[in-house]
Design an enzyme around this catalytic site. Structure first.
Site, PDB file in Angstrom:
ATOM      1  N   CYS A 251      -4.131   3.210   9.659  1.00  0.00           N
ATOM      2  CA  CYS A 251      -4.600   3.709   8.198  1.00  0.00           C
ATOM      3  C   CYS A 251      -6.001   3.782   7.929  1.00  0.00           C
ATOM      4  CB  CYS A 251      -3.930   2.527   7.047  1.00  0.00           C
ATOM      5  SG  CYS A 251      -4.430   0.933   7.460  1.00  0.00           S
TER       6      CYS A 251
ATOM      7  N   GLN B 224      -0.363   4.903   0.920  1.00  0.00           N
ATOM      8  CA  GLN B 224      -0.577   4.851   2.348  1.00  0.00           C
ATOM      9  C   GLN B 224       0.557   5.397   3.109  1.00  0.00           C
ATOM     10  OE1 GLN B 224      -3.779   4.305   4.190  1.00  0.00           O
ATOM     11  NE2 GLN B 224      -2.527   5.386   5.708  1.00  0.00           N
TER      12      GLN B 224
ATOM     13  N   HIS C 157       0.925  -1.184   0.062  1.00  0.00           N
ATOM     14  CA  HIS C 157       0.211   0.265   0.085  1.00  0.00           C
ATOM     15  C   HIS C 157       0.978   1.259  -0.048  1.00  0.00           C
ATOM     16  CE1 HIS C 157      -3.590   2.153   0.176  1.00  0.00           C
ATOM     17  NE2 HIS C 157      -3.950   1.885   1.396  1.00  0.00           N
TER      18      HIS C 157
ATOM     19  N   ASP D  48      -2.984  -1.743  12.700  1.00  0.00           N
ATOM     20  CA  ASP D  48      -4.058  -2.208  11.492  1.00  0.00           C
ATOM     21  C   ASP D  48      -5.019  -2.998  11.844  1.00  0.00           C
ATOM     22  OD1 ASP D  48      -5.298  -1.693   9.011  1.00  0.00           O
ATOM     23  OD2 ASP D  48      -3.814  -2.899   7.910  1.00  0.00           O
TER      24      ASP D  48
HETATM   25  N1   CP Z   1      -6.451   3.479   4.545  1.00  0.00           N
HETATM   26  C1   CP Z   1      -7.258   2.976   3.285  1.00  0.00           C
HETATM   27  O1   CP Z   1      -6.580   2.715   2.201  1.00  0.00           O
HETATM   28  O2   CP Z   1      -8.555   3.090   3.280  1.00  0.00           O
HETATM   29  P1   CP Z   1      -9.602   2.744   2.159  1.00  0.00           P
HETATM   30  O3   CP Z   1      -9.744   1.139   2.137  1.00  0.00           O
HETATM   31  O4   CP Z   1     -10.940   3.363   2.646  1.00  0.00           O
HETATM   32  O5   CP Z   1      -9.193   2.946   0.782  1.00  0.00           O
HETATM   33  N1  NVA Z   2      -4.574  -4.124   5.847  1.00  0.00           N
HETATM   34  C1  NVA Z   2      -5.718  -3.439   5.228  1.00  0.00           C
HETATM   35  C2  NVA Z   2      -5.764  -2.286   4.830  1.00  0.00           C
HETATM   36  C3  NVA Z   2      -6.772  -1.296   4.596  1.00  0.00           C
HETATM   37  C4  NVA Z   2      -6.690   0.165   4.299  1.00  0.00           C
HETATM   38  C5  NVA Z   2      -6.513  -4.618   4.404  1.00  0.00           C
HETATM   39  O1  NVA Z   2      -5.668  -4.850   3.305  1.00  0.00           O
HETATM   40  O2  NVA Z   2      -7.801  -4.548   4.395  1.00  0.00           O
END
Ligand code: CP
Ligand code: NVA
Length: 305
Positions: A261, A131, A128, A221
């Site tokens: 996040c 992020q 990500h 997270d």
């Molecule tokens: N943190 C994040 O990526 O949030 P969303 O899943 O809402 O995009």
């Molecule tokens: N680790 C989480 C982050 C969401 C923004 C997921 O992948 O669902």
């Protein structure tokens, strides 16, 4: 063609350039200036998983900068109506940048392979990057410099953790992680991390209290990421001792930031007391997604103008 699929795609200098662009764009917005950097440019968003922050921050950001965006729905038939190479080459006839959220990282890599415009990873199962850049930018806003900062991660060694570890390694930030046994980073990831960032200050433990010592920021997270729902019950048991609560925060310096996040599962990986405490910067982090992604767009699209 440059893409942002993981933070292996950028150098430390390029991240600093993105942050400089971000600071300028964010300051201008605070003064009511929405500089039209991308008039007529079009962004396509292709998401295989739900999103609030990533989707809306990219679309709002593109609108602020004079461009437009479109969320591609199921009707375009991605992965169903035609081969990915045919799909991608045609989509690139219409748009200037593609933002993707994919179940499997290989999908975003496949699209990038055939794309004649830039592809940005808006989350996959393993990374990500947007992020992580927004988070490091947020820490820098608070600490002034990242030089002696330390980020402590408590919880799953997931996509967000992996991108943060790499961002920290690139920018000289110490990274410590407390994960339960069986949920540590895979050996190949650690090998690649140390290869990319030979000087990284990295520690791994299974004790949250030890990980957060001397931390500038404590980050967690969800225990169950999107796509892992069938493991939810087992994960609730395995992560029970990894909740970020007031006791864990008490092991960190009094001024340590709390970061997440989002979306958060209150009462699981974090208590409401911590999520809502004065040191929590979770909303600012989310807001910075938009500012930093504008910086990323200015950097990526700036190379193409
Ligand atoms: N943190 C994040 O990526 O949030 P969303 O899943 O809402 O995009
Ligand atoms: N680790 C989480 C982050 C969401 C923004 C997921 O992948 O669902």
């Amino acid at each position: 063609m440059r893409h942002l699929l993981t933070l292996n795609d950028v150098t430390a200098e390029e991240i600093q350039r993105i942050f400089a662009l971000t600071r300028d764009i964010k300051a201008k917005l605070a003064d009511g200036i929405r500089e039209p950097l991308f008039p007529g440019r079009v962004m396509a968003l292709l998401f295989e998983k739900p999103s609030l922050r990533t989707r809306v921050s990219f679309q709002a950001g593109m609108a602020h900068l004079g461009g437009s965006s479109m969320m591609l729905g199921d009707d375009v038939g991605f992965g169903k109506r035609e081969r990915i190479d045919d799909f991608t080459r045609v989509l690139c006839e219409f748009v200037d940048v593609i933002v993707m959220r994919c179940k499997q990282h290989e999908t975003v890599e496949q699209v990038a392979k055939f794309a004649t415009c830039s592809v940005i990873n808006g989350l996959t199962d393993t990374a990500h990057p947007c992020q992580a850049l927004a988070d490091l930018f947020t820490i820098q806003e608070h600490t002034g410099s990242l030089k002696s900062a330390k980020l402590a991660w408590v919880g799953d060694s997931n996509n967000v953790a992996a991108s943060l570890a790499l961002a920290c390694g690139l920018l000289g930030v110490e990274f410590s992680i407390a994960a339960p046994k069986g949920y540590e980073f895979p050996a190949e990831f650690l090998e690649s991390l140390h290869k990319t960032c030979p000087e990284i200050k990295f520690t791994a433990t299974s004790d949250p209290h030890s990980a957060v010592q001397n931390a500038s920021a404590v980050y967690t997270d969800v225990w169950t990421s999107m796509g892992q729902e069938n493991e939810k019950l087992k994960r609730e048991q395995d992560f029970a001792d990894f909740q970020v609560n007031e006791q864990v925060m008490a092991s960190a310096p009094a001024d340590a930031l709390f970061m997440h996040c989002l979306p958060a599962h209150r009462g699981e990986e974090v208590t409401s007391q911590v999520l809502d405490c004065p040191n929590s910067v979770v909303v600012q982090q989310a807001g910075n997604r938009m500012h930093v992604q504008k910086g990323i767009l200015a950097w990526l699209l700036g190379m193409q103008s």
